[in-house]
Design an enzyme around this catalytic site. Sequence first.
Site, mmCIF file in Angstrom:
data_model
loop_
_atom_site.group_PDB
_atom_site.id
_atom_site.type_symbol
_atom_site.label_atom_id
_atom_site.label_comp_id
_atom_site.label_asym_id
_atom_site.label_seq_id
_atom_site.Cartn_x
_atom_site.Cartn_y
_atom_site.Cartn_z
ATOM 1 N N ASP A 162 0.855 -1.189 0.000
ATOM 2 C CA ASP A 162 0.000 0.000 0.000
ATOM 3 C C ASP A 162 0.885 1.230 0.000
ATOM 4 O O ASP A 162 2.004 1.200 0.506
ATOM 5 C CB ASP A 162 -0.915 0.018 1.226
ATOM 6 C CG ASP A 162 -2.095 0.968 1.054
ATOM 7 O OD1 ASP A 162 -1.866 2.200 0.995
ATOM 8 O OD2 ASP A 162 -3.237 0.507 0.973
ATOM 9 N N ARG B 146 -13.619 2.843 12.330
ATOM 10 C CA ARG B 146 -13.035 2.206 11.140
ATOM 11 C C ARG B 146 -11.522 2.022 11.283
ATOM 12 O O ARG B 146 -10.974 0.957 10.964
ATOM 13 C CB ARG B 146 -13.341 3.058 9.910
ATOM 14 C CG ARG B 146 -12.835 2.484 8.599
ATOM 15 C CD ARG B 146 -13.082 3.478 7.477
ATOM 16 N NE ARG B 146 -14.493 3.791 7.352
ATOM 17 C CZ ARG B 146 -15.342 3.128 6.570
ATOM 18 N NH1 ARG B 146 -14.902 2.100 5.862
ATOM 19 N NH2 ARG B 146 -16.601 3.488 6.495
ATOM 20 N N ASP C 265 -14.411 -1.746 -2.582
ATOM 21 C CA ASP C 265 -14.871 -0.530 -3.250
ATOM 22 C C ASP C 265 -14.362 -0.419 -4.678
ATOM 23 O O ASP C 265 -14.981 0.252 -5.507
ATOM 24 C CB ASP C 265 -14.433 0.711 -2.459
ATOM 25 C CG ASP C 265 -15.302 0.954 -1.240
ATOM 26 O OD1 ASP C 265 -16.341 0.284 -1.105
ATOM 27 O OD2 ASP C 265 -14.936 1.823 -0.420
ATOM 28 N N ARG D 12 -19.309 13.491 8.722
ATOM 29 C CA ARG D 12 -19.160 12.387 9.666
ATOM 30 C C ARG D 12 -17.875 12.548 10.463
ATOM 31 O O ARG D 12 -16.890 13.108 9.974
ATOM 32 C CB ARG D 12 -19.164 11.046 8.926
ATOM 33 C CG ARG D 12 -18.221 10.969 7.748
ATOM 34 C CD ARG D 12 -18.569 9.804 6.826
ATOM 35 N NE ARG D 12 -17.716 9.756 5.655
ATOM 36 C CZ ARG D 12 -16.581 9.075 5.568
ATOM 37 N NH1 ARG D 12 -16.167 8.384 6.610
ATOM 38 N NH2 ARG D 12 -15.865 9.075 4.464
#
Length: 486
Positions: free
Chosen positions: A51, A124, A344, A203
Amino acid sequence: MTIESCPGGRVGEDGITNPSNIRVLVVGVGIGGLAAAIECHRKGHSVILVDKIAQVDPLAGDGIGIGTNGARIIAKWGGGRVHDQILSHRCDTRKIEILNRQGESFGQHELKGYGRDHGYMLNRGQLVSILFDYAGTLGIDKRLGSPVTEYRETEMGAAVVLEGGEVIEADCVICSDGVHGAGRKFVTSLDPVSRESGWAMSRAYLRKEDLKPHRDRDVRILDGTDKQDRMMVWFDHGIQVSMWTVKHGEELVWIVTHKVSVDLSLLPPPTLGTKDARDTWTMEGSESMIEDTISQIHDWPSRNMIEPILRSTPPKRLLNQKIITREPLDRWVSPHGRMIIIGDAAHPYPPISGQGGSQAIEDAAVVAIALQLAGKDHVPLALRIAEKIRSVTSHYLMLQGHHMLKSTGSHPRATAIQTEASHLYELMFKPDWGVVAKNPSILAPPCPKWLFQHDSQAYVYAEFGKIAEAMADGREYVIANTPPSA
């Protein structure tokens, strides 16, 4: 083809199989990517996880729910230790309280699919951090700070080129790097096509100590949370406010869904290699954005129950994200069958579906098992069978988002989830309180059995051989895991 005949079919300690000799490269350390790395390792594959981010932040993001269908997969990891660790960080409420703008309660409804031993709601970033640490205990090769600049594929394998020129080769690549990731573009040759919904979400996640300057106000949601967490949702025409506590009131998550108030024409155009902010912007918070969010409820009699929490939010913990809808993809697997997109990257769901994380975990589990059953010599077959199984659910979930999205996608399970979500949007943003008073349960969150009770892993083991035979014979295989209305 059965599990007994495949190279990785013998199960060892903690459910981890013997080596399959399949080399898997996973791109993305989000929930889907980490689940893919863990599940592939457990099925005997050799995994490298890359990543571009430099580190995992346990405080990043807001809240996420993992339903029973995703949690049942996690519950098998580490002999249940990962599941128990997540439980210690979750919101343990069993009820959701429905209120109107006046603050009048329309009862508490059971929050199905997320209770103890069923699922979780938590921060999360904390979830990602737990999964990342568990992947480390398995000895998975994790390479952060490694941006992928190029994807390559032949009939014999796939590879990525990292920034700096390093080439990593594998039997297959699992791309879980998001809707704007380069993996999606390589596999589909398409740019993401979105449709405006006209809605946005503000949020945030904050801690109890952030509320200290405002303790003189009515912070009702904290009442009784020393014993059990709470979740409260306010509905009004054109706006919805959700709040829930975590770890017995030590942390809070709030979400305000509202009409888009940002002039998209003022947002900068994209530069090379970046996503278009006018298409799917996610703006980091500021004091002015907090004030703008508060202004959405300026005339609510129950404002004093909500404003102290919004005003206490550190701006760096606030995100404002436009809600968009997307057409389902016709293809998740690359031309040579050596790359697959999941999460996603394959199916960005509208937030109201509440299934983004769970479906990414299911994707990961299905791909890992398909590779296990197919074996090293049949990797393309494995990925195409995984695509066949998973795209049915994803299309249903995606098309569920809004009535404005009319699609003729060929994947009924996913299509159904989106249809259900659009019905919820109608109820949430155009509530008839007279009707609700007579039947408060119409605003209770749904928990369809076909979705929450689905065992994606058992399904692959049961159906893999049938799908493989149908593909070999040139027959169409009709997926059985479709919703009742599909």
